[in-house]
Design a protein around this motif. Structure first.
Motif, PDB file in Angstrom:
ATOM      1  N   ARG A  42      -5.659  -3.407  -7.079  1.00 39.81           N
ATOM      2  CA  ARG A  42      -6.773  -2.681  -6.461  1.00 39.81           C
ATOM      3  C   ARG A  42      -8.002  -3.568  -6.450  1.00 39.81           C
ATOM      4  O   ARG A  42      -8.227  -4.313  -7.412  1.00 39.81           O
ATOM      5  CB  ARG A  42      -7.016  -1.426  -7.295  1.00 39.81           C
ATOM      6  CG  ARG A  42      -8.204  -0.618  -6.903  1.00 39.81           C
ATOM      7  CD  ARG A  42      -8.258   0.663  -7.709  1.00 39.81           C
ATOM      8  NE  ARG A  42      -7.232   1.611  -7.294  1.00 39.81           N
ATOM      9  CZ  ARG A  42      -7.254   2.908  -7.589  1.00 39.81           C
ATOM     10  NH1 ARG A  42      -8.235   3.404  -8.302  1.00 39.81           N
ATOM     11  NH2 ARG A  42      -6.315   3.714  -7.174  1.00 39.81           N
ATOM     12  N   ASP A 113      -2.905  -2.173  -3.050  1.00 42.08           N
ATOM     13  CA  ASP A 113      -3.368  -0.856  -3.499  1.00 42.08           C
ATOM     14  C   ASP A 113      -4.687  -0.624  -2.761  1.00 42.08           C
ATOM     15  O   ASP A 113      -5.006  -1.323  -1.787  1.00 42.08           O
ATOM     16  CB  ASP A 113      -3.540  -0.828  -5.032  1.00 42.08           C
ATOM     17  CG  ASP A 113      -3.731   0.596  -5.541  1.00 42.08           C
ATOM     18  OD1 ASP A 113      -2.760   1.360  -5.528  1.00 42.08           O
ATOM     19  OD2 ASP A 113      -4.853   0.968  -5.919  1.00 42.08           O
ATOM     20  N   THR A 148       4.810   5.506   1.411  1.00 44.29           N
ATOM     21  CA  THR A 148       3.976   6.370   0.552  1.00 44.29           C
ATOM     22  C   THR A 148       3.577   7.619   1.329  1.00 44.29           C
ATOM     23  O   THR A 148       3.667   8.747   0.818  1.00 44.29           O
ATOM     24  CB  THR A 148       2.712   5.628   0.058  1.00 44.29           C
ATOM     25  OG1 THR A 148       3.116   4.452  -0.641  1.00 44.29           O
ATOM     26  CG2 THR A 148       1.885   6.495  -0.872  1.00 44.29           C
ATOM     27  N   GLY A 180      -7.580   6.513   4.559  1.00 42.14           N
ATOM     28  CA  GLY A 180      -7.280   5.074   4.541  1.00 42.14           C
ATOM     29  C   GLY A 180      -5.850   4.833   4.977  1.00 42.14           C
ATOM     30  O   GLY A 180      -5.295   5.558   5.817  1.00 42.14           O
ATOM     31  N   LYS A 181      -5.218   3.833   4.365  1.00 40.40           N
ATOM     32  CA  LYS A 181      -3.863   3.451   4.784  1.00 40.40           C
ATOM     33  C   LYS A 181      -2.898   4.636   4.670  1.00 40.40           C
ATOM     34  O   LYS A 181      -2.099   4.871   5.566  1.00 40.40           O
ATOM     35  CB  LYS A 181      -3.364   2.287   3.911  1.00 40.40           C
ATOM     36  CG  LYS A 181      -4.175   1.006   4.076  1.00 40.40           C
ATOM     37  CD  LYS A 181      -3.511  -0.185   3.421  1.00 40.40           C
ATOM     38  CE  LYS A 181      -3.447  -0.113   1.907  1.00 40.40           C
ATOM     39  NZ  LYS A 181      -4.771  -0.158   1.239  1.00 40.40           N
ATOM     40  N   VAL A 182      -2.967   5.371   3.570  1.00 37.80           N
ATOM     41  CA  VAL A 182      -2.039   6.492   3.384  1.00 37.80           C
ATOM     42  C   VAL A 182      -2.564   7.759   4.068  1.00 37.80           C
ATOM     43  O   VAL A 182      -1.865   8.390   4.875  1.00 37.80           O
ATOM     44  CB  VAL A 182      -1.802   6.789   1.875  1.00 37.80           C
ATOM     45  CG1 VAL A 182      -0.821   7.938   1.711  1.00 37.80           C
ATOM     46  CG2 VAL A 182      -1.293   5.550   1.159  1.00 37.80           C
ATOM     47  N   ASP A 201     -14.170  11.385   4.654  1.00 38.94           N
ATOM     48  CA  ASP A 201     -14.072   9.961   4.317  1.00 38.94           C
ATOM     49  C   ASP A 201     -15.479   9.389   4.421  1.00 38.94           C
ATOM     50  O   ASP A 201     -16.339   9.969   5.086  1.00 38.94           O
ATOM     51  CB  ASP A 201     -13.116   9.218   5.271  1.00 38.94           C
ATOM     52  CG  ASP A 201     -12.618   7.897   4.671  1.00 38.94           C
ATOM     53  OD1 ASP A 201     -13.464   7.004   4.453  1.00 38.94           O
ATOM     54  OD2 ASP A 201     -11.421   7.765   4.406  1.00 38.94           O
ATOM     55  N   CYS A 240      -6.284  11.715  -1.135  1.00 41.24           N
ATOM     56  CA  CYS A 240      -5.723  10.400  -0.778  1.00 41.24           C
ATOM     57  C   CYS A 240      -6.781   9.309  -0.879  1.00 41.24           C
ATOM     58  O   CYS A 240      -6.799   8.363  -0.064  1.00 41.24           O
ATOM     59  CB  CYS A 240      -5.161  10.431   0.651  1.00 41.24           C
ATOM     60  SG  CYS A 240      -3.731  11.485   0.847  1.00 41.24           S
ATOM     61  N   ALA A 241      -7.703   9.434  -1.830  1.00 45.76           N
ATOM     62  CA  ALA A 241      -8.730   8.387  -1.974  1.00 45.76           C
ATOM     63  C   ALA A 241      -8.696   7.808  -3.382  1.00 45.76           C
ATOM     64  O   ALA A 241      -8.086   6.762  -3.598  1.00 45.76           O
ATOM     65  CB  ALA A 241     -10.103   8.942  -1.634  1.00 45.76           C
ATOM     66  N   SER A 262      -1.715  11.522  -2.392  1.00 49.66           N
ATOM     67  CA  SER A 262      -1.255  10.189  -2.793  1.00 49.66           C
ATOM     68  C   SER A 262      -2.113   9.551  -3.880  1.00 49.66           C
ATOM     69  O   SER A 262      -1.682   8.595  -4.517  1.00 49.66           O
ATOM     70  CB  SER A 262      -1.260   9.237  -1.585  1.00 49.66           C
ATOM     71  OG  SER A 262      -2.579   8.801  -1.310  1.00 49.66           O
ATOM     72  N   ASN A 264      -3.736   8.073  -7.025  1.00 49.79           N
ATOM     73  CA  ASN A 264      -3.228   7.864  -8.383  1.00 49.79           C
ATOM     74  C   ASN A 264      -4.160   8.522  -9.384  1.00 49.79           C
ATOM     75  O   ASN A 264      -5.370   8.574  -9.176  1.00 49.79           O
ATOM     76  CB  ASN A 264      -3.160   6.359  -8.683  1.00 49.79           C
ATOM     77  CG  ASN A 264      -1.892   5.725  -8.146  1.00 49.79           C
ATOM     78  OD1 ASN A 264      -0.792   6.222  -8.370  1.00 49.79           O
ATOM     79  ND2 ASN A 264      -2.035   4.626  -7.411  1.00 49.79           N
TER      80      ASN A 264
HETATM   81  N1  LIG Z   1      -1.064   2.308  -0.433  1.00 45.28           N
HETATM   82  C1  LIG Z   1      -0.037   2.803  -1.112  1.00 45.28           C
HETATM   83  O1  LIG Z   1       1.127   2.592  -0.767  1.00 45.28           O
HETATM   84  C2  LIG Z   1      -0.278   3.668  -2.317  1.00 45.28           C
HETATM   85  C3  LIG Z   1      -1.517   4.220  -2.575  1.00 45.28           C
HETATM   86  N2  LIG Z   1      -1.683   5.051  -3.645  1.00 45.28           N
HETATM   87  C4  LIG Z   1      -2.985   5.633  -3.921  1.00 45.28           C
HETATM   88  O2  LIG Z   1      -3.412   6.429  -2.809  1.00 45.28           O
HETATM   89  C5  LIG Z   1      -4.831   6.332  -2.683  1.00 45.28           C
HETATM   90  C6  LIG Z   1      -5.171   5.794  -1.291  1.00 45.28           C
HETATM   91  O3  LIG Z   1      -4.570   4.517  -1.143  1.00 45.28           O
HETATM   92  P1  LIG Z   1      -4.744   3.670   0.206  1.00 45.28           P
HETATM   93  O4  LIG Z   1      -4.704   4.595   1.371  1.00 45.28           O
HETATM   94  O5  LIG Z   1      -3.793   2.569   0.102  1.00 45.28           O
HETATM   95  O6  LIG Z   1      -6.221   3.127   0.014  1.00 45.28           O
HETATM   96  P2  LIG Z   1      -7.268   2.707   1.146  1.00 45.28           P
HETATM   97  O7  LIG Z   1      -8.265   1.830   0.493  1.00 45.28           O
HETATM   98  O8  LIG Z   1      -6.584   2.217   2.369  1.00 45.28           O
HETATM   99  O9  LIG Z   1      -7.937   4.130   1.528  1.00 45.28           O
HETATM  100  C7  LIG Z   1      -8.816   4.827   0.712  1.00 45.28           C
HETATM  101  C8  LIG Z   1      -9.698   5.659   1.645  1.00 45.28           C
HETATM  102  O10 LIG Z   1     -10.549   6.476   0.833  1.00 45.28           O
HETATM  103  C9  LIG Z   1     -11.840   6.450   1.399  1.00 45.28           C
HETATM  104  N3  LIG Z   1     -12.838   6.798   0.421  1.00 45.28           N
HETATM  105  C10 LIG Z   1     -13.393   6.003  -0.525  1.00 45.28           C
HETATM  106  N4  LIG Z   1     -14.325   6.701  -1.213  1.00 45.28           N
HETATM  107  C11 LIG Z   1     -14.335   7.948  -0.685  1.00 45.28           C
HETATM  108  C12 LIG Z   1     -15.095   9.119  -0.956  1.00 45.28           C
HETATM  109  N5  LIG Z   1     -16.041   9.147  -1.898  1.00 45.28           N
HETATM  110  N6  LIG Z   1     -14.818  10.252  -0.225  1.00 45.28           N
HETATM  111  C13 LIG Z   1     -13.875  10.221   0.740  1.00 45.28           C
HETATM  112  N7  LIG Z   1     -13.155   9.134   1.057  1.00 45.28           N
HETATM  113  C14 LIG Z   1     -13.377   8.018   0.347  1.00 45.28           C
HETATM  114  C15 LIG Z   1     -11.988   5.015   1.930  1.00 45.28           C
HETATM  115  O11 LIG Z   1     -13.034   4.926   2.903  1.00 45.28           O
HETATM  116  C16 LIG Z   1     -10.608   4.787   2.539  1.00 45.28           C
HETATM  117  O12 LIG Z   1     -10.550   5.223   3.889  1.00 45.28           O
HETATM  118  C17 LIG Z   1      -5.307   5.429  -3.835  1.00 45.28           C
HETATM  119  O13 LIG Z   1      -5.647   6.228  -4.938  1.00 45.28           O
HETATM  120  C18 LIG Z   1      -4.074   4.604  -4.160  1.00 45.28           C
HETATM  121  O14 LIG Z   1      -4.077   4.144  -5.491  1.00 45.28           O
HETATM  122  C19 LIG Z   1      -0.642   5.381  -4.456  1.00 45.28           C
HETATM  123  C20 LIG Z   1       0.605   4.872  -4.240  1.00 45.28           C
HETATM  124  C21 LIG Z   1       0.870   3.902  -3.202  1.00 45.28           C
END
Ligand SMILES: NC(=O)C1=CN([C@@H]2O[C@H](COP(=O)(O)OP(=O)(O)OC[C@H]3O[C@@H](n4cnc5c(N)ncnc54)[C@H](O)[C@@H]3O)[C@@H](O)[C@H]2O)C=CC1
Ligand SMILES: O=C(O)CCC(=O)C(=O)O
Length: 368
Positions: A42, A113, A148, A180-182, A201, A240-241, A262, A264
């Motif tokens: 991360r 991550d 995911t 985000g991605k998920v 977001d 999912c954030a 999603s 963690n």
């Molecule tokens: N990418 C993966 O395959 C996996 C991800 N995860 C978990 O899922 C979550 C999301 O992961 P990704 O989508 O990969 O991360 P990412 O970084 O692509 O997306 C996170 C999103 O959350 C938004 N965000 C940040 N602060 C915010 C707030 N205060 N309010 C609303 N939105 C906010 C960001 O702008 C971004 O669009 C994380 O907790 C990650 O650890 C868990 C397992 C696998």
């Protein structure tokens, strides 16, 4: 000595410092009973070193449970890079990070991550083979957020089945935090199914893209600001954030019947799982719902194969239903039922591990 109290549950914690590239990172290896540690990396502009340390310690412990629940031959680990992905990411920084991963000599495998992309790790791959989830063109299995997000969808279907006797997604309202991605893939799928959404977001472009998609499908998407996502009248909250979103402040505000997302470490403290159960909110343990990415990267052992990964990811549906049943049967929260299941599996494997079989894993098919 306080530091050792913080890390008392962990096998190893590595502090990585490379002034030339500006890399400051922490790698935490929680438990390698099931195999070498595996967990994404991360990147976040943490407010303090302590915040970063607490994050990586909790995330790596979560990976131990996630690996046990998904029944993969890896243990729990995770890495955090202290920095702003918008400003501080560079090829050299990820290359330096790869050198630190290599120094662990196969004890730790990593990939994307929150805040990092598969492309970042192409640079790390020049220094170490212990990298997963790089693009297919580089021999990896590609973006792990795809499985995911599929896993979150299976989790939502299982939860709808448990609550309403049907796994249909349409006709319900979902409150998604983070696109985000998920989160964006989960939202897109729900829109295609004809569900209604509340979304939030901090990234305006992500919100615009989902609104455009919803308009195309004639589906309602309502954008809410920040914390308002905890107050909306929806059927399911889909975080999912970031972690810690289920806490004393938010649980009392939630009006949803379930939490399936999603992110963690959604529970700020373990007792928040009980608090949700007391409020009759069905909590899908995060590390089961979000294990699709882990399933894909762990499966790289046998060469990337999307069909096999999809088949394994589908098991999230039945795993969740089993946990829901166990929780009901044993009068415990779903979080407790999931933890107990994983701890039993790790204990069993500890007794069965032989020195020889343990040393041989993993057998990477593609990068020998
Ligand atoms: N990418 C993966 O395959 C996996 C991800 N995860 C978990 O899922 C979550 C999301 O992961 P990704 O989508 O990969 O991360 P990412 O970084 O692509 O997306 C996170 C999103 O959350 C938004 N965000 C940040 N602060 C915010 C707030 N205060 N309010 C609303 N939105 C906010 C960001 O702008 C971004 O669009 C994380 O907790 C990650 O650890 C868990 C397992 C696998
Ligand atoms: O998605 C990955 O690359 C590894 C798995 C992971 O870090 C996670 O599930 O949080």
């Amino acid at each position: 000595m306080d530091l050792f109290e913080d890390i008392y549950e962990h096998e190893q914690v590595v502090f990585c410092n490379d002034p030339q590239t500006g890399l400051k990172a922490i790698i935490a290896i929680h438990n390698t009973t099931l195999g070498p540690a595996l967990g994404g990396c991360r990147m976040r502009p943490y407010a303090s070193f302590d915040e970063a340390l607490q994050d990586v310690l909790r995330l790596s412990k979560g990976m131990t449970y996630k690996c046990a629940a998904a029944d993969v031959d890896f243990g729990g680990g995770k890495a955090v890079i202290l920095g702003d992905p918008e400003k501080d990411r560079s090829p050299e920084l990820f290359r330096a990070f790869g050198q630190f991963v290599e120094s662990l000599n196969g004890r730790f495998y990593t990939g994307t991550d929150m805040g990092t992309l598969p492309e970042d790790f192409i640079h790390s791959l020049r220094e170490t083979n212990c990298i997963v989830g790089v693009p297919e063109a580089y021999g990896g299995s590609g973006d792990s957020s795809v499985p995911t997000a599929s896993g979150v969808i299976y989790g939502l279907q299982a939860t709808n089945q448990a609550l309403w006797g049907t796994d249909e997604l349409r006709g319900r309202t979902y409150a998604i935090q983070g696109l985000g991605k998920v989160g964006s893939k989960v939202a897109a799928h729900l829109i295609e199914e004809g569900a209604s959404l509340y979304v939030t977001d901090i990234n305006k472009q992500a919100l615009d893209e989902i609104e455009t998609k919803a308009n195309l499908h004639g589906v309602t998407v309502q954008v809410v600001r920040g914390d308002e996502i905890y107050d909306v009248e929806a059927d399911v909250f889909v975080p999912c954030a970031f972690g810690g979103v289920l806490n004393d402040n938010t649980i009392s505000r939630l009006k949803t019947r379930a939490v399936v997302g999603s992110a963690n470490n959604q529970l700020e403290e373990e007792h928040h799982g009980t608090m949700l159960a007391d409020k009759q909110i069905l909590y899908a343990p995060d590390y089961i719902v979000n294990s699709g990415g882990l399933i894909q990267v762990a499966d790289e052992l046998y060469e990337p194969n999307k069909d096999r990964v999809l088949r394994k990811t589908k098991a999230i549906y039945t795993s969740l239903l089993t946990i829901y049943q166990q929780a009901e049967l044993n009068h415990m929260s779903t979080a407790e039922a999931a933890n107990e299941f994983c701890e039993d599996r790790i204990e069993f494997r500890k007794k069965r591990n032989s020195f020889f079989s343990h040393m041989k894993r993993p057998k990477w098919a593609v990068r020998t």
